[in-house]
Design an enzyme around this catalytic site. Structure first.
Site, PDB file in Angstrom:
ATOM      1  N   ASN A 101      -7.035   6.269  -1.444  1.00 28.44           N
ATOM      2  CA  ASN A 101      -5.957   5.314  -1.179  1.00 28.44           C
ATOM      3  C   ASN A 101      -6.225   4.141  -2.124  1.00 28.44           C
ATOM      4  OD1 ASN A 101      -4.136   3.465  -0.150  1.00 28.44           O
ATOM      5  ND2 ASN A 101      -4.521   4.007   1.990  1.00 28.44           N
ATOM      6  N   LYS A 124      -9.577   2.070  -1.518  1.00 26.77           N
ATOM      7  CA  LYS A 124      -9.740   1.528  -0.160  1.00 26.77           C
ATOM      8  C   LYS A 124     -11.072   1.950   0.467  1.00 26.77           C
ATOM      9  CE  LYS A 124      -6.958   1.293   4.137  1.00 26.77           C
ATOM     10  NZ  LYS A 124      -5.618   1.718   4.655  1.00 26.77           N
ATOM     11  N   GLU A 161       0.860  -1.198   0.000  1.00 25.80           N
ATOM     12  CA  GLU A 161       0.000   0.000   0.000  1.00 25.80           C
ATOM     13  C   GLU A 161       0.896   1.247   0.000  1.00 25.80           C
ATOM     14  OE1 GLU A 161      -1.425   0.848   3.933  1.00 25.80           O
ATOM     15  OE2 GLU A 161      -3.272   1.802   3.226  1.00 25.80           O
ATOM     16  N   GLU A 204      -5.956   8.785   7.969  1.00 25.62           N
ATOM     17  CA  GLU A 204      -6.456   8.362   6.653  1.00 25.62           C
ATOM     18  C   GLU A 204      -7.830   8.951   6.353  1.00 25.62           C
ATOM     19  OE1 GLU A 204      -5.695   4.471   4.996  1.00 25.62           O
ATOM     20  OE2 GLU A 204      -4.560   3.948   6.790  1.00 25.62           O
TER      21      GLU A 204
END
Lengths: 311, 311
Positions: A110, A127, A47, A146
């Protein structure tokens, strides 16, 4: 009958804030060439594989935030990776921070892409399960922002028939959620690719550090077994800008057994011959979904988000 | 703050076809008294705890089938268990084959009840995920005819606030399905009770025998961790009428760690002090469902039963 896909997990050691994209791509190319020598047809990178894990910082200047994002894919910095993949005939999974202009506005995700052995982007995943928080929280041992820097993914959990099998993708925290695997399992997934950056310490305390690796493997193995699918899980690991990330990259088979495991927190390649036909037994016996699942009793899973304890 | 519930798993060795209910109850009473001496407030007995695991046989005579069932609960055979529980002030979970007359017809379920420390039946669960098959299948190494002898449970996965916490129940094969735990997790469950009878060999072959115990613990631990709940899993174990059943009874904590584990295939008590307040951390952090779940991407879980691979 066998359908062997030789897959490599390209674990990466830390990427420091001072490291530029070129130095990172150089390391990835070395792993890609090593994977080729090991006979791999597919390489899984972590990632946010191109930069340090920037959501650990509060960054107020949007231009500074956006410097961690890729505004196009491929772009000149990563083009050598696409070129090498085509030359070597290897597909790859790549996680990165995606900046895009859609519907008249700037959006940030993401993201992971699946690139085939001709260097063509076959699929994209954004994501869904963003961990952490949106506002700075001084009570935490470290920040995990995030929810501040990314929107929740809007593409669901699609699968792709390619590389001889049915492939799916997810990213990091997605792997802790059985829903992730099940939605792909219900599409017959045979191999799930996932990259992660997992702090060695739970930012909210309350969890013993030694359990972090156990939880990681537990979720990977359960997701693999319960959906009779391979799972290829690949870390960015090690001491990155003063923050420790767990390694433990692994490939789990459809029995849930780990068949390849990284042993360092550095750039390290793990490789396994994955016979995708091994997925068939579980899908036709214990996890014959059509025979055994009972969605009439699962209503809460889609009808509610949070928990509602009894009075 | 702590809310400690001392729970005992009363694993039972085999019950042979020739054993009568009275001899079984005598063994259960011994386990119940032992649990009392160990300070337990709750005892979990296995699935179908009163008889041999009869679904391994094809039985055509309905009267012979029904002899394995309980037409009332409690009934004279099991009354001593209820009486002892009340005397000792211990609650219990009991699995049995339930025969009932509802809606003008005879119905049969694979059932568990939760009995409180006054000997009162607080709740009932009927097994949802019936494994195996309905018609005799000579190709299998042994028969597993749960789909023949039982209807699919019709009560869903309810929870009960009792014994100081939020308690749920499931049975055997239910534990392999993440949906089971999640539906209870969405009701704030803090302890899941489950009994099982698990053949040491997969009837359809294709699975290495040594993986059976791994799969059992994998599912228990993942379900506990991913829902931040205790899980108390209790076997009927050992060589029963020539068929080997795995033991491995265990208590998993809300971190997914196994905190008590049986080491025999006989009647054996495992005990743990379970602080139900330990469930709170996971439910408020990594598994804060309200903050992190995304049901808009889970639609397939309730919209379809079987898998639909891409073309």
């Amino acid at each position: 009958m066998t359908r062997i896909l030789t897959v490599a997990g390209a674990q990466m050691g830390p990427i420091q804030r001072a490291d530029d994209r070129a130095s990172v791509i150089e390391r990835m190319l070395a792993l890609l060439h090593r994977a080729h020598r090991r006979g791999a047809g597919l390489v899984v990178f972590p990632e946010l594989a191109l930069t340090t894990f920037f959501p650990r910082w509060v960054i107020d200047d949007q231009a500074e935030v956006d410097a961690w994002f890729e505004a196009g894919m491929p772009n000149p910095a990563v083009q050598p990776l696409f070129d090498a993949a085509r030359t070597l005939g290897i597909g790859f999974y790549l996680g990165y921070a995606e900046l895009t202009h859609e519907g008249g506005r700037t959006r940030r995700f993401n993201t992971a892409i699946l690139v085939d052995e001709t260097g063509t982007i076959l699929g994209k995943y954004r994501k869904v399960h963003l961990p952490g928080h949106a506002e700075p929280d001084p009570a935490r041992l470290h920040q995990h922002l995030e929810k501040r820097y990314f929107e929740v993914g809007d593409l669901g959990f699609p699968v792709w028939r390619t590389l001889g099998g049915v492939m799916g993708m997810c990213i990091c925290n997605d792997r802790r959620w059985p829903e992730t695997y099940r939605v792909m399992g219900l599409q017959g997934v045979e191999m799930i690719l996932l990259g992660y950056n997992t702090p060695a310490q739970n930012a909210q305390g309350g969890e013993e550090v030694h359990l972090r690796m156990m939880h990681h493997h537990l979720c990977i193995q359960a997701g693999a077994y319960q959906n009779s699918s391979f799972v290829v899980a690949v870390a960015k690991a090690g001491l990155e800008d003063g923050h420790d990330l767990i390694g433990g990259s692994c490939i789990a088979g459809p029995t849930g057994a780990i068949v390849a495991l990284a042993t360092t927190q550095k750039d390290e390649l793990i490789v396994a011959d994955c016979d995708l036909d091994q997925c068939a037994f579980g899908k036709a016996s214990v996890f014959d979904f059509a025979a055994h699942r009972r969605p009439e009793h699962y209503g809460r899973i889609t009808a509610q988000t949070g928990a509602t304890p009894p009075p």
